[in-house]
Design an enzyme around this catalytic site. Structure first.
Site, PDB file in Angstrom:
ATOM      1  N   ASP A  73      38.901  31.215  49.349  1.00 55.12           N
ATOM      2  CA  ASP A  73      38.821  32.259  48.335  1.00 55.12           C
ATOM      3  C   ASP A  73      37.352  32.532  48.053  1.00 55.12           C
ATOM      4  O   ASP A  73      36.505  31.631  48.145  1.00 55.12           O
ATOM      5  CB  ASP A  73      39.531  31.828  47.046  1.00 55.12           C
ATOM      6  CG  ASP A  73      39.513  32.924  45.990  1.00 55.12           C
ATOM      7  OD1 ASP A  73      40.130  33.971  46.225  1.00 55.12           O
ATOM      8  OD2 ASP A  73      38.844  32.741  44.947  1.00 55.12           O
ATOM      9  N   GLU A  75      34.598  34.439  45.225  1.00 54.00           N
ATOM     10  CA  GLU A  75      34.297  35.161  43.990  1.00 54.00           C
ATOM     11  C   GLU A  75      33.117  36.066  44.306  1.00 54.00           C
ATOM     12  O   GLU A  75      32.177  35.657  45.009  1.00 54.00           O
ATOM     13  CB  GLU A  75      33.966  34.197  42.852  1.00 54.00           C
ATOM     14  CG  GLU A  75      35.096  33.234  42.500  1.00 54.00           C
ATOM     15  CD  GLU A  75      36.394  33.921  42.095  1.00 54.00           C
ATOM     16  OE1 GLU A  75      36.323  35.059  41.570  1.00 54.00           O
ATOM     17  OE2 GLU A  75      37.470  33.350  42.328  1.00 54.00           O
ATOM     18  N   HIS A 211      40.599  32.102  39.307  1.00 50.96           N
ATOM     19  CA  HIS A 211      39.333  32.818  39.502  1.00 50.96           C
ATOM     20  C   HIS A 211      38.146  31.884  39.664  1.00 50.96           C
ATOM     21  O   HIS A 211      37.006  32.273  39.392  1.00 50.96           O
ATOM     22  CB  HIS A 211      39.085  33.839  38.379  1.00 50.96           C
ATOM     23  CG  HIS A 211      40.066  34.971  38.383  1.00 50.96           C
ATOM     24  ND1 HIS A 211      40.240  35.797  39.474  1.00 50.96           N
ATOM     25  CD2 HIS A 211      40.936  35.400  37.441  1.00 50.96           C
ATOM     26  CE1 HIS A 211      41.179  36.695  39.190  1.00 50.96           C
ATOM     27  NE2 HIS A 211      41.613  36.466  37.978  1.00 50.96           N
ATOM     28  N   ASP A 216      41.433  28.249  43.506  1.00 47.26           N
ATOM     29  CA  ASP A 216      42.297  29.288  44.068  1.00 47.26           C
ATOM     30  C   ASP A 216      42.638  28.989  45.523  1.00 47.26           C
ATOM     31  O   ASP A 216      43.759  29.228  45.974  1.00 47.26           O
ATOM     32  CB  ASP A 216      41.604  30.656  43.980  1.00 47.26           C
ATOM     33  CG  ASP A 216      41.627  31.235  42.567  1.00 47.26           C
ATOM     34  OD1 ASP A 216      42.241  30.616  41.678  1.00 47.26           O
ATOM     35  OD2 ASP A 216      41.016  32.298  42.356  1.00 47.26           O
TER      36      ASP A 216
END
Length: 435
Positions: A73, A75, A211, A216
């Site tokens: 994942d 960000e 998040h 995640d």
């Protein structure tokens, strides 16, 4: 010599166009004028790609459900891979939902974070101080991945950032990905919404810090193991068998809620006109939902005699260019179309402004808008597809824009920005596209 009629979702002006041409043919001709005007009968359709818009698996590598994979994942500073930056990478090597190894790092984006990014991710500028830059960390991440299949929730978003950054840094990037979002939408339609935390709740996987990239990634890796179990009960055993198995599920459970984009259809003969009427009739009588929709699965069946164009900025190809998808994906999308389309910069200047308060604009300058069009032209040249410049005409003269504003206001769309969608002359169009 010719004019194209492409009204939205209908063909009601065809008879007016035909009668106008008939009356022109019967009228006395002025010396030096053309004898005939040709009408291109078409439609700007509301198009839903229910075939390959959201594939569960992208890439050619295969693996069985009991092999290792890397769930990951990102960000980021925003939702636009073309402009925004990665600020955190979290990846977990897993097998059957069990963690084997982990890769996690902050990434210095080289810019201060916006407040909305801080609120969403919980990451602030202090946390990024001293973090490595993307050119340092991306080779290490790709080494961690190796030749493993990547798994992500809404994988197209995350892999687009990886592909773009690899391309910019000259790093080889031949990845295959599995999307847990698309899989859960297809396999669990009863859920309605399929956000990562909601799917985790569905499988009772416990709480996690949403998040944040590593958390995640772990939960995504556990989710895909549960989804693989469901696929096994369907008789599947490897990821390359998934897409075909999803085809009968997608139109039933997902396509009805997919966003409709624009597409241009022209009839090139009587068969094409018949198929065009068929598509428009079904769009209004069978598939109407806010708009009369044309599904790609049906369009593929009724394609004979039609010329298909990529339409305005609200088309899957132009949107893919704006989003920043790589050339391989752009060419896959463009391959469906007979010709590609570009439009004047003024048509797309609304993209320089946020759609809603708090949103980021889709482009930052007129040069970005030019580059979008240049990309379309380059794709056409490389794929030997005609590229057409069109004014996307909505009214005849510049002063007629007031009538369009009134129509838009009845729909609650009170945008005061100028949008000169009038019928430009050939000289005006040549000047417009001189770059």
């Amino acid at each position: 010599r010719a004019i194209a009629i492409t009204d939205h979702g209908c063909c009601q002006s065809f008879t007016d166009a035909l009668h106008t041409v008939e009356s022109w043919k019967g009228a006395p001709k002025v010396a030096g004028t053309n004898e005939d005007i040709k009408i291109l009968y078409g439609c700007e359709g509301y198009y839903v790609n229910d075939v390959d818009d959201c594939l569960a698996v992208r890439g050619s590598k295969n693996m069985t459900f009991d092999e290792e994979y890397v769930a990951f994942d990102l960000e980021t500073t925003g939702l636009r891979p073309r402009f925004d930056k990665i600020i955190e990478i979290g990846a977990v090597r897993m097998k059957n939902g069990v963690e084997i190894d982990r890769f996690q790092t902050f990434v210095d984006p080289g810019m201060p974070l916006r407040q909305d990014t801080i609120q969403l991710t919980g990451i602030n500028d202090d946390m990024l101080k001293g973090a490595p830059k993307i050119q340092e960390i991306l080779p290490k991440f790709m080494e961690f991945v190796g030749d493993s299949v990547l798994v992500a929730h809404n994988a197209e978003f995350d892999t687009c950032y990886i592909r773009r950054n690899c391309a910019e840094l000259g790093i080889e990037c031949n990845i295959t990905s599995v999307d847990t979002l698309t899989l859960s939408q297809n396999l669990m339609p009863e859920m309605g919404k399929h956000k990562l935390d909601m799917v985790a709740d569905y499988f009772k996987l416990g709480d996690f810090e949403h998040h944040r990239a590593a958390d995640d990634a772990v939960i995504c890796g556990k989710i895909v193991a549960k989804l693989f179990e469901k696929l096994t009960t369907m008789g599947l055993s490897n990821i390359q068998s998934i897409n075909e198995a999803m085809l009968p599920l997608r139109p039933v459970h997902r396509a009805d809620n997919m966003h409709a984009q624009h597409i241009i259809l022209f009839a090139k003969n009587q068969m094409g006109l018949r198929n065009l009427y068929h598509l428009i009739s079904d769009a209004n009588l069978k598939y109407f939902k806010a708009k009369p929709r044309i599904f790609k699965s049906q369009l593929m069946q009724l394609r004979e005699g039609l010329i298909i164009g990529s339409a305005c900025e609200n088309n899957e190809l132009f949107q893919a260019v704006v989003f920043g998808k790589d050339d391989e994906e752009l060419k896959r999308i463009a391959s469906f179309y007979d010709y590609l389309e570009v439009q004047p910069l003024s048509n797309n200047r609304f993209m320089l402004f946020p759609r809603r308060p708090g949103d980021q604009p889709m482009a930052q300058s007129d040069e970005d808008l030019r580059e979008f069009n240049r990309t379309i032209v380059r794709l056409g040249e490389e794929m030997d597809k005609m590229v057409v410049a069109t004014g996307d005409v909505h009214f005849l003269n510049p002063e007629d824009e007031i009538f369009r504003r009134i129509l838009l206001a009845t729909k609650g769309m009170n945008d005061e920005r100028e949008n000169p969608l009038y019928l430009r002359t050939t000289d005006e169009m040549l000047t417009e596209f001189s770059y």
